[in-house]
Design a protein around this motif. Structure first.
Motif, short mmCIF file in Angstrom:
data_model
loop_
_atom_site.label_atom_id
_atom_site.label_comp_id
_atom_site.label_asym_id
_atom_site.label_seq_id
_atom_site.Cartn_x
_atom_site.Cartn_y
_atom_site.Cartn_z
N ALA A 2 0.83 -1.20 0.00
CA ALA A 2 0.00 0.00 0.00
C ALA A 2 0.87 1.25 0.00
N GLN A 3 0.43 2.26 -0.73
CA GLN A 3 1.18 3.51 -0.81
C GLN A 3 1.01 4.31 0.49
N VAL A 4 2.11 4.87 0.99
CA VAL A 4 2.09 5.66 2.21
C VAL A 4 1.63 7.08 1.88
N LYS A 5 0.64 7.56 2.61
CA LYS A 5 0.13 8.91 2.38
C LYS A 5 1.21 9.94 2.67
N THR A 6 1.31 10.96 1.81
CA THR A 6 2.29 12.03 1.97
C THR A 6 1.61 13.38 1.79
N THR A 67 7.22 17.84 5.10
CA THR A 67 6.70 16.68 4.39
C THR A 67 6.33 15.63 5.43
N THR A 68 5.09 15.18 5.39
CA THR A 68 4.63 14.23 6.39
C THR A 68 4.18 12.93 5.73
N HIS A 69 4.31 11.84 6.46
CA HIS A 69 4.03 10.52 5.92
C HIS A 69 3.15 9.72 6.89
N GLY A 70 2.34 8.83 6.32
CA GLY A 70 1.59 7.89 7.12
C GLY A 70 0.16 8.31 7.41
N PRO A 71 -0.57 7.48 8.16
CA PRO A 71 -1.95 7.81 8.51
C PRO A 71 -2.07 9.14 9.27
N GLY A 72 -1.03 9.51 10.00
CA GLY A 72 -1.03 10.76 10.74
C GLY A 72 -0.49 11.94 9.96
N ALA A 73 -0.37 11.81 8.64
CA ALA A 73 0.24 12.86 7.81
C ALA A 73 -0.51 14.18 7.89
N ASP A 74 -1.85 14.13 7.83
CA ASP A 74 -2.62 15.37 7.88
C ASP A 74 -2.44 16.08 9.22
N TRP A 75 -2.49 15.33 10.30
CA TRP A 75 -2.34 15.92 11.63
C TRP A 75 -0.96 16.56 11.77
N PRO A 155 6.18 5.33 9.66
CA PRO A 155 5.88 5.41 8.22
C PRO A 155 6.90 6.27 7.48
N GLY A 156 7.05 5.99 6.20
CA GLY A 156 7.88 6.82 5.35
C GLY A 156 9.36 6.46 5.42
N PRO A 157 10.20 7.20 4.69
CA PRO A 157 11.63 6.94 4.67
C PRO A 157 12.30 7.41 5.95
#
Length: 304
Positions: A2-6, A67-75, A155-157
């Protein structure tokens, strides 16, 4: 896979903003499994209300790219400016600082230093509890061991680990912490904090969090101040009960080699609203009281 949200957000910094000095307070020195800071790049993992995530801040001139990654990216994107210290308002501090020559000089020299606000209580509380009554070396060693024990990939790199899950910590027997170098007293305080973590994270401000924190057995004013200063960017939080700070304040503001908590608070009163900021400026300027006697020994509770 699954693609990680960014999510990407651009932030403007104030004049003279100091990227490294502002953000390094969020990490354990030498190596922090939950974050890294080097060459205008900062990464931090977090367990947000929306899920795990990673924040990456990079600086280019007067602009930060978040730049944010993962399910918590928006927060994390929404709170990126606070985490970077950009919501820290100096308010009336320049006028208060001008009344004392040393503080005025430090305020000019470190005018780019800001107080971050993570809005994450439990991760900083872990560090504060581990730092109770021991050297920084001992505390940071225990913190790294604890994070790795409970470690989950962020999440993310970047290869970061997430801060320990409070529910997992609360469900762990106290003797599991012994090999980390943490004795039963601090472990029990940690377990109590983990059990209260959900309530602590719902606190709306520093004052409410402090009241809830000091109501937990094993948590006093020092631990609460160390926590809320970072979680809420509280520039007035003073670490009452610290081994060094009362002496530093007494020496810097009154030329007295030794000071009590009461004397420290008396000397800091003219800076009300920014008392923690004054202490931070003294630390940034390398101001220290004269030293007498031996240093605190470094111990290994894991060998007891």
């Amino acid at each position: 896979m699954a693609q990680v949200k960014t999510v990407v957000r651009r932030l403007k910094t104030p004049e003279h903003y100091h990227f490294t000095r502002t953000l390094r307070t969020l990490l354990v020195v030498s190596h922090d499994p939950c974050g890294e800071l080097a060459d205008g790049e900062f990464r931090l993992s977090a367990r947000t209300p929306q899920g795990p995530g990673t924040l990456h801040l990079s600086r280019a001139g007067a602009e930060l790219t978040a730049t944010t990654h993962g399910p918590g990216a928006d927060w994390l994107a929404e709170h990126a400016d606070a985490i970077a210290g950009l919501r820290d308002d100096l308010g009336d501090f320049p006028g208060l600082a001008a009344a004392h020559p040393l503080i005025a000089r430090l305020a000019r020299t470190f005018s780019g230093l800001r107080f971050p606000a993570t809005f994450q209580v439990f991760p900083r509380l872990i560090r504060a509890v581990l730092e109770q009554k021991v050297t920084g070396i001992e505390a940071h060693r225990a913190y790294r061991a604890m994070v790795k024990h409970f470690g989950e990939p962020a999440p993310g790199p970047g290869g970061l680990l997430l801060p320990p899950d409070p529910e997992a910590v609360a469900a762990t027997a106290y003797w599991v912490f012994h090999p980390f170098g943490v004795e039963q007293r601090r472990t029990q305080a940690l377990l109590r904090c983990a059990a209260e973590a959900a309530r602590l994270e719902r606190c709306t401000d520093s004052a409410e969090a402090t009241r809830r924190l000091v109501a937990i057995p094993g948590i006093g004013p020092w631990t609460a101040a160390e926590t809320v200063r970072t979680a809420y960017g509280d520039a007035d939080a003073v670490s009452v009960g610290d081994f060094h700070i009362p002496n530093t304040v007494a020496w810097a503001l009154a030329g007295e080699a030794r000071g009590t908590d009461a004397r420290m608070l008396e000397l800091l009163e003219p800076f009300a609203g920014h008392r923690g900021r004054v202490c931070e400026l003294l630390a940034a300027g390398g101001i220290m009281a004269p030293k007498f006697g031996p240093r605190m020994p470094i111990r290994s509770f894991a060998r007891f």
